[in-house]
Scaffold this motif. Structure first.
Motif, PDB file in Angstrom:
ATOM      1  N   ALA A  95       0.748  -1.251   0.000  1.00 27.48           N
ATOM      2  CA  ALA A  95       0.000   0.000   0.000  1.00 27.48           C
ATOM      3  C   ALA A  95       0.786   1.314   0.000  1.00 27.48           C
ATOM      4  CB  ALA A  95      -0.985   0.004   1.174  1.00 27.48           C
ATOM      5  N   PRO A  96       1.908   1.469   0.702  1.00 30.47           N
ATOM      6  CA  PRO A  96       2.517   2.810   0.756  1.00 30.47           C
ATOM      7  C   PRO A  96       2.886   3.330  -0.635  1.00 30.47           C
ATOM      8  CG  PRO A  96       3.549   1.370   2.356  1.00 30.47           C
ATOM      9  CD  PRO A  96       2.681   0.506   1.485  1.00 30.47           C
ATOM     10  N   SER A  97       2.499   4.578  -0.920  1.00 28.88           N
ATOM     11  CA  SER A  97       2.828   5.173  -2.221  1.00 28.88           C
ATOM     12  C   SER A  97       4.041   6.096  -2.122  1.00 28.88           C
ATOM     13  CB  SER A  97       1.631   5.937  -2.769  1.00 28.88           C
ATOM     14  OG  SER A  97       1.251   6.962  -1.875  1.00 28.88           O
TER      15      SER A  97
ATOM     16  N   ALA B 216       2.678  -0.095  -4.830  1.00 27.69           N
ATOM     17  CA  ALA B 216       2.090   1.238  -5.007  1.00 27.69           C
ATOM     18  C   ALA B 216       3.100   2.377  -4.888  1.00 27.69           C
ATOM     19  CB  ALA B 216       0.973   1.444  -3.983  1.00 27.69           C
ATOM     20  N   LEU B 217       4.343   2.073  -4.629  1.00 26.64           N
ATOM     21  CA  LEU B 217       5.348   3.109  -4.409  1.00 26.64           C
ATOM     22  C   LEU B 217       5.604   3.884  -5.695  1.00 26.64           C
ATOM     23  CD1 LEU B 217       7.275   4.294  -2.269  1.00 26.64           C
ATOM     24  CD2 LEU B 217       9.021   2.745  -3.156  1.00 26.64           C
ATOM     25  N   GLY B 218       5.149   5.140  -5.725  1.00 29.06           N
ATOM     26  CA  GLY B 218       5.282   5.963  -6.918  1.00 29.06           C
ATOM     27  C   GLY B 218       6.417   6.958  -6.840  1.00 29.06           C
ATOM     28  N   THR B 219       6.924   7.217  -5.642  1.00 29.85           N
ATOM     29  CA  THR B 219       7.981   8.206  -5.453  1.00 29.85           C
ATOM     30  C   THR B 219       8.839   7.838  -4.249  1.00 29.85           C
ATOM     31  OG1 THR B 219       8.438  10.541  -4.997  1.00 29.85           O
ATOM     32  CG2 THR B 219       6.379   9.660  -4.132  1.00 29.85           C
ATOM     33  N   LEU B 220      10.054   8.325  -4.249  1.00 30.66           N
ATOM     34  CA  LEU B 220      10.943   8.111  -3.112  1.00 30.66           C
ATOM     35  C   LEU B 220      10.888   9.278  -2.144  1.00 30.66           C
ATOM     36  CD1 LEU B 220      14.042   6.631  -4.972  1.00 30.66           C
ATOM     37  CD2 LEU B 220      12.162   5.415  -3.865  1.00 30.66           C
TER      38      LEU B 220
ATOM     39  N   SER C 156       7.815   6.249 -10.633  1.00 34.97           N
ATOM     40  CA  SER C 156       7.951   7.027 -11.861  1.00 34.97           C
ATOM     41  C   SER C 156       9.140   7.985 -11.846  1.00 34.97           C
ATOM     42  CB  SER C 156       6.669   7.809 -12.134  1.00 34.97           C
ATOM     43  OG  SER C 156       6.414   8.697 -11.068  1.00 34.97           O
ATOM     44  N   ALA C 157       9.736   8.242 -10.686  1.00 34.67           N
ATOM     45  CA  ALA C 157      10.872   9.159 -10.601  1.00 34.67           C
ATOM     46  C   ALA C 157      11.747   8.810  -9.406  1.00 34.67           C
ATOM     47  CB  ALA C 157      10.373  10.595 -10.468  1.00 34.67           C
ATOM     48  N   LEU C 158      13.012   9.175  -9.509  1.00 34.20           N
ATOM     49  CA  LEU C 158      13.951   8.930  -8.417  1.00 34.20           C
ATOM     50  C   LEU C 158      14.185  10.171  -7.572  1.00 34.20           C
ATOM     51  CD1 LEU C 158      16.592   6.682 -10.182  1.00 34.20           C
ATOM     52  CD2 LEU C 158      14.695   6.000  -8.726  1.00 34.20           C
TER      53      LEU C 158
END
Length: 181
Positions: A70-72, A94-98, A120-122
């Motif tokens: 779950a964590p995005s 669901a991780l979309g960003t750091l 989608s991005a680092l």
């Protein structure tokens, strides 16, 4: 976990494992400021936030954030400055960003970012300056661009594979000067 919470520990003297929890947050760990051993956050289907870890400044071993559904974002790790082992961010659906790793300055082991399909991005690690054992990034299917977040990091070795593994970089300077990054 229950023992650390019951004793209101600020420092965990050994390993901390958060696995297979039914909790949706980790607020009960908000008093923890350091983990002297490795920290494992893995196999948590219900965990929506790492918010309770927001006071942890250092991890004395490896940090594994693996197979959490779950964590995005990693926003609960906003105080983390150093990891004295490798940092593994792998298979988080669901991780979309750091974002959330904004205070991280050094990783004494390798940085491994693999198979996070929504990533989608680092960006999100602007303070990161050194990774001792190299950077390894691959099989993050949505990571097509937006990877300049690692430019300026000193690393012994680099293996970055973008797209479906078709574009590969083994030199961070070449990677950062490429229009694709």
């Amino acid at each position: 976990l229950e023992e650390a919470v019951a004793e209101r520990c600020a420092t965990i003297t050994g390993q901390l494992t958060i696995a297979n929890t039914q909790e949706s947050s980790l607020e009960q760990l908000s008093g923890v400021t350091s983990v002297e051993g490795p920290l494992f956050i893995a196999l948590n289907d219900n965990l929506e936030s790492l918010g309770g870890l927001s006071n942890i400044e250092s991890v004395g071993g490896e940090l594994h954030i693996t197979s959490n559904e779950a964590p995005s974002t990693l926003s609960g790790l906003s105080a983390l400055k150093t990891v004295s082992g490798g940092l593994h961010i792998e298979r988080n659906a669901a991780l979309g960003t750091l974002s959330g790793l904004s205070a991280l300055t050094s990783v004494s082991g390798g940085l491994h970012i693999e198979r996070n399909d929504a990533l989608s991005a680092l960006s999100g690690m602007p303070a990161l300056k050194s990774v001792s054992d190299g950077i390894h990034i691959e099989r993050n299917s949505d990571l097509e661009g937006g990877v300049r977040g690692l430019c300026g990091v000193a690393a012994d070795s680099v293996d970055i594979r973008l797209g479906r593994g078709n574009l590969r970089y083994t030199d961070l300077d070449a990677f950062c000067s490429d229009d694709y990054a």
